[in-house]
Design an enzyme around this catalytic site. Structure first.
Site, PDB file in Angstrom:
ATOM      1  N   LYS A   1      39.320 -28.847 -39.373  1.00 20.23           N
ATOM      2  CA  LYS A   1      39.706 -30.144 -38.819  1.00 20.23           C
ATOM      3  C   LYS A   1      38.903 -31.273 -39.462  1.00 20.23           C
ATOM      4  CE  LYS A   1      38.396 -32.557 -35.212  1.00 20.23           C
ATOM      5  NZ  LYS A   1      38.523 -33.933 -35.739  1.00 20.23           N
TER       6      LYS A   1
ATOM      7  N   GLU B   1      25.287 -28.585 -39.394  1.00 21.92           N
ATOM      8  CA  GLU B   1      24.540 -29.511 -40.239  1.00 21.92           C
ATOM      9  C   GLU B   1      24.659 -30.846 -39.545  1.00 21.92           C
ATOM     10  OE1 GLU B   1      23.686 -32.288 -42.374  1.00 21.92           O
ATOM     11  OE2 GLU B   1      25.382 -31.779 -43.654  1.00 21.92           O
TER      12      GLU B   1
ATOM     13  N   CYS C   1      23.789 -37.967 -44.175  1.00 20.57           N
ATOM     14  CA  CYS C   1      22.916 -37.287 -43.203  1.00 20.57           C
ATOM     15  C   CYS C   1      21.494 -37.174 -43.719  1.00 20.57           C
ATOM     16  CB  CYS C   1      23.488 -35.921 -42.865  1.00 20.57           C
ATOM     17  SG  CYS C   1      23.923 -34.997 -44.314  1.00 20.57           S
TER      18      CYS C   1
ATOM     19  N   GLU D   1      18.964 -41.846 -35.547  1.00 22.76           N
ATOM     20  CA  GLU D   1      19.743 -41.943 -36.779  1.00 22.76           C
ATOM     21  C   GLU D   1      20.650 -43.179 -36.687  1.00 22.76           C
ATOM     22  OE1 GLU D   1      22.930 -38.938 -37.560  1.00 22.76           O
ATOM     23  OE2 GLU D   1      22.004 -38.802 -39.538  1.00 22.76           O
TER      24      GLU D   1
END
Ligand code: NAI
Ligand code: MG
Length: 499
Positions: free
Chosen positions: A190, A265, A299, A399
């Protein structure tokens, strides 16, 4: 809804865009009847509406993948032939590289040159690399005694659910499909809501390459509906996910129902350390690459910079000047531009909130912090630098996922390591020093899955990628990724001495 449309992108590339769900090698409408619409983040214009999977559609895709996993066309295919299919897929991606790069640049907002020379180049390399692995996946014989022959088989896990993000759409698909297919699994993949298009185009190439039906199934759909249905599906044996840490946790919970194998991840807040013995020009250049590339939507972005106090002011000034001179903001299809829009309004607004929070918590704004004038519309953020930050600040702990960096000083190697590790994340870390002993010692002391000495964001398909702490579980890329997509069976053979 028709299952494909003709599109002409702003760079005049014309191609056929599938808009259905890809199940059993066919594009079909969603049972749910739902669609999702994707926009060009440069000018907010609608690109296309595509089928959006509901839970019934997920059931169909999982059933197709299960049947394909058991069918002799795939299960009994020779390993070398499986490898050839991946190599053929690589060739087709190379043939259509300009289309794939156009789609991701259009849908995501990333500069076309990066989409072509970084993302799509990597897609091609990854498929070729894992094509090469397919017939080199081997078990072992294990010596115990004359009475026993023992050996291991490295077998595929089964049906793999793969959920990917929007920052590197085609590339994240390749990182996940490559090892899964090399090892003989089948897949339900997906894509993210913001970037549904390139993965559907890739699906046409999967079919053209000759993969049997049901081996690769591709869905678009919302995370909380289609994504959650994949993560919690009893017919799925393994989940691989890239995205935010909170979503990673939700997926891990959902995957517990049948104890799925899992690789995650997730987020990062990677430090970049500049020691006083560093080559300062290199440190400045890589600091810029490490946080401004892909508009900071990486990331592993090195989003916390720590500089030794003796060179702190010099570094900040040089970094500011370099960023001013090297950030060209504008349309992703303008060859002079290296800084496009953020992927969505939500992401843009999120970053602006971090700007406000950093200001209100007392950080000093060195550069940017606002919305540049790149056009009337679009989700732009200026390259943004804050200095004199501290560990308590929200923008230092969380983040941000934008062209947004926080700088602070350190006074010793020990202090630098302590500050670098003062985070719940552990994805990447960069160290700038000309002292090789220090470089390796600091690399060993840092809690992160990847350490770059004198660079940032260096990555290679043969080298493992993944995180410590809350940045993830397991490794992608390289030979290491094969263990995420195989399970080991031990076979004990009684050689007759035991009655
Ligand atoms: P997200 O982690 O929610 O979305 C990533 C993928 O997960 C998408 O395909 C989404 O549809 C799916 N998803 C969402 N909720 C799900 C659920 N409950 N079950 C199964 N699948 C689900 O990330 P989002 O909302 O796009 O971005 C938010 C933040 O996440 C960003 O600001 C950034 O900090 C981080 N992020 C990190 C990425 C990375 O590469 N590590 C990539 C994208 C986002
Ligand atoms: Mg889009």
């Amino acid at each position: 809804m028709a299952e494909s449309i003709q599109l002409t992108a702003p760079n005049n590339v014309t191609y056929t865009q599938p808009t259905g769900l890809f199940i059993n090698n066919e594009f079909v409408p969603a049972q749910s009847g739902e669609t999702l619409t994707t926009v060009n983040p440069f000018d907010e214009s609608i690109i296309a509406a595509v089928a959006s999977a509901g839970t019934d559609d997920v059931d169909l895709a999982v059933a197709a993948a299960r049947e394909a996993f058991q069918a002799p066309e795939w299960r009994s295919m020779g390993a070398s032939e499986r490898g050839l299919l991946l190599c053929r897929l690589a060739d087709l991606c190379e043939r259509d590289q300009e289309i794939l790069a156009t789609i991701d640049a259009w849908d995501n907002g990333k500069p076309y040159d990066s989409a072509l020379n970084e993302d799509v180049a990597e897609v091609i390399s990854v498929f070729r690399y894992y094509g090469g692995w397919a017939d080199k996946i081997q078990g072992r014989t294990i010596e115990t005694s004359d009475a026993k022959l023992a050996y291991t088989r490295h077998e595929p896990v089964g049906v793999c659910g793969q959920i990917i993000p929007w920052n590197y759409p085609a590339m994240m698909a390749a990182w996940k499909l490559g090892p899964a297919l090399a090892c003989g699994n089948t897949v339900v993949l997906k894509a993210a809501e913001q970037t549904p298009l390139s993965i559907l185009y890739l699906a046409t190439l999967v079919k053209e390459a000759g993969f049997p039906k049901g081996v690769v199934n591709v869905l678009n759909g919302s995370g909380t509906v289609a994504g959650a249905a994949i993560a919690g599906h009893l017919g799925v044996d393994k989940i691989a996910f890239t995205g935010s840490t909170p979503t990673g946790k939700a997926i891990m919970k959902a995957a517990a129902n049948n104890l799925k194998a899992i690789t995650l991840e997730t987020g990062g807040k990677s430090p970049l350390l500049v020691f006083e013995d560093a080559n300062l020009d290199q440190a400045v250049k890589w600091s810029h690459v490490g946080i401004m590339s892909n508009m900071g939507q990486i990331c592993t972005a090195t989003s916390r910079i720590y500089v030794q106090d003796s060179i702190y002011d010099t570094f900040v000034e040089k970094f500011k000047q370099y960023t001013i001179e090297n950030s060209k903001v504008g349309s992703q299809f303008d060859p002079a531009v290296n800084h496009g829009p953020q992927v969505s309004k939500t992401q843009r607004d999120r970053i602006l909130q971090y700007v406000e929070s950093a200001k209100s918590e007392g950080a000093e704004l060195v550069l940017g912090g606002g919305v540049p004038q790149a056009g009337d519309k679009g989700y732009f953020i200026e390259p943004t630098i804050f200095k004199d930050t501290n560990r308590e600040m929200k923008a230092v702990r969380e983040e941000v996922f934008g062209p947004f960096v926080v700088i602070q000083a350190f006074n010793s190697q020990e202090d630098a390591i302590k500050k670098a590790n003062d985070t719940e994340f552990g994805l990447g870390a960069a160290v700038f020093t000309e002292n090789i002993t220090r470089g390796h010692k600091v690399a060993a002391a840092i809690e992160a899955g990847m350490v770059w000495i004198n660079s940032s964001q260096d990555s290679h398909f043969a080298i493992p990628f993944g995180g410590y702490k809350q940045s993830g579980i397991g490794r992608e890329l390289g030979e290491y990724a094969l263990s995420a997509y195989t399970q080991v069976k031990a076979v004990h053979v009684n050689l007759g001495s035991w009655l």
